[in-house]
Design a protein around this motif. Structure first.
Motif: not given
Length: 342
Positions: A18-31
């Motif tokens: 779940c932490l990895l999914i959340w982190l990926s969402m943040n990175v993808l959205l920012f980029w």
């Protein structure tokens, strides 16, 4: 003692997934947001004015919006109680994950604090750039009203600026009251300041709705005119200048891309003057490089259909017709049309 991967996955696997999914969402959205404002043609002139500050402010805003929408969920006790008691969550691993809700709440809170700092710093730079880089050609894009306007006016006299300052104050109170020392010494301070979240979200809605940095769609019209002498051009110059100024005032500076070509240079100095200042940089000597022009149009209209309209001699018509039928690496389709007044 060696770690049992099976036990680790049973106890920690779901949490880290779940932490990895959340982190990926943040990175993808920012980029994705950063690239949009850095390379998107609809933000070209705004990026020219604000530079990196535009990209960082919008990218950090995307991350803030995501985490502001998630941070309350782990603290919804009714929801957590329902999920724990519901047969729809049969897995014990998933039920144990609900016990980590407070940790996820804190993680989102720390993320909001960090990216709020980035967002505020970027907007301070933006306010300065709005003032320093003010141009009458970008009246609709610029938040400043004149060159070298005090940037503090942009922060305290506009809805996004004023609500942003208030949100920073509220967030600061909530952060400081959340420290361990205050929670232990006086829990009531922590409790009451945390209830300011309602004020924070009200300000957030006003902040987002008051943000007037809206993009404009880049539906470009290329107007290419080839003339033998300057006299043929002059009768149409006033109309072209009027259209140019009109679209710039309407925040659509790229709606018409005007390129004027003269095959003869006699008397060219007579047309280049203050009256036709807007067209000076669009006046060229010679003939258009049609292949390069078609490649440029195809690049900025990937996968779209572009209409080509020709009014001129047969030799020109054949050239444009041939280029319209050629393949390009951008998936752009050119539909050729010919008009003749002879």
């Amino acid at each position: 003692m060696a770690v049992s991967w099976r036990s680790w996955l049973a106890n920690e696997g779901v949490k880290h997934l779940c932490l990895l999914i959340w982190l990926s969402m943040n990175v993808l959205l920012f980029w994705k947001t950063f690239l949009l404002y850095n390379q998107g043609p609809e933000y070209h002139y705004l990026h020219q004015m604000l530079g990196l500050g535009l990209c960082l402010s919008r990218a950090s805003a995307s991350v803030l919006n995501l985490n502001c929408s998630l941070i309350l969920l782990p603290m919804c006790r009714i929801l957590l109680a329902f999920l724990r008691g519901s047969q729809k969550v049969p897995s014990r691993r998933t039920r144990r994950l609900l016990d980590k809700s407070r940790t996820f709440h804190i993680t989102c809170g720390v993320t909001i604090c960090i990216f709020s700092g980035v967002h505020v710093a970027a907007h301070l730079v933006n306010a300065l750039n709005f003032s320093v880089n003010y141009s009458e050609d970008f009246v609709e894009l610029n938040a400043a009203r004149y060159r070298n306007e005090d940037p503090r006016k942009l922060l305290f006299t506009t809805v996004p600026g004023l609500t942003g300052v208030c949100m920073v104050v509220v967030l600061f109170l909530m952060i400081t009251a959340s420290t361990y020392a205050i929670r232990v010494s006086n829990y009531d301070i922590f409790w009451y300041t945390h209830n300011l979240f309602f004020v924070f979200y009200m300000l957030l809605m006003l902040h987002v709705s008051g943000d007037d940095w809206k993009p404009y769609k880049l539906r470009r019209l290329y107007f290419i005119w080839v003339c033998r002498d300057i006299q043929s051009f002059r009768w149409f110059a006033d109309l072209l200048c009027m259209l140019h100024n009109k679209f710039w005032q309407e925040n659509r500076p790229d709606y018409v891309n005007i390129q004027l070509y003269l095959s003869q240079t006699d008397g060219i100095q007579k047309i280049i003057g203050e009256k036709y200042h807007a067209l000076n940089s669009r006046l060229f000597i010679g003939r258009p490089r049609w292949k390069l022009l078609f490649d440029e149009i195809a690049k900025y209209n990937r996968g779209k259909t572009v209409g080509v309209f020709c009014c001129g001699p047969n030799s020109l018509s054949k050239t444009l017709h041939k280029l319209s039928n050629q393949n390009n690496s951008y998936g752009t389709t050119f539909e050729y049309n010919k008009e003749s007044f002879s």
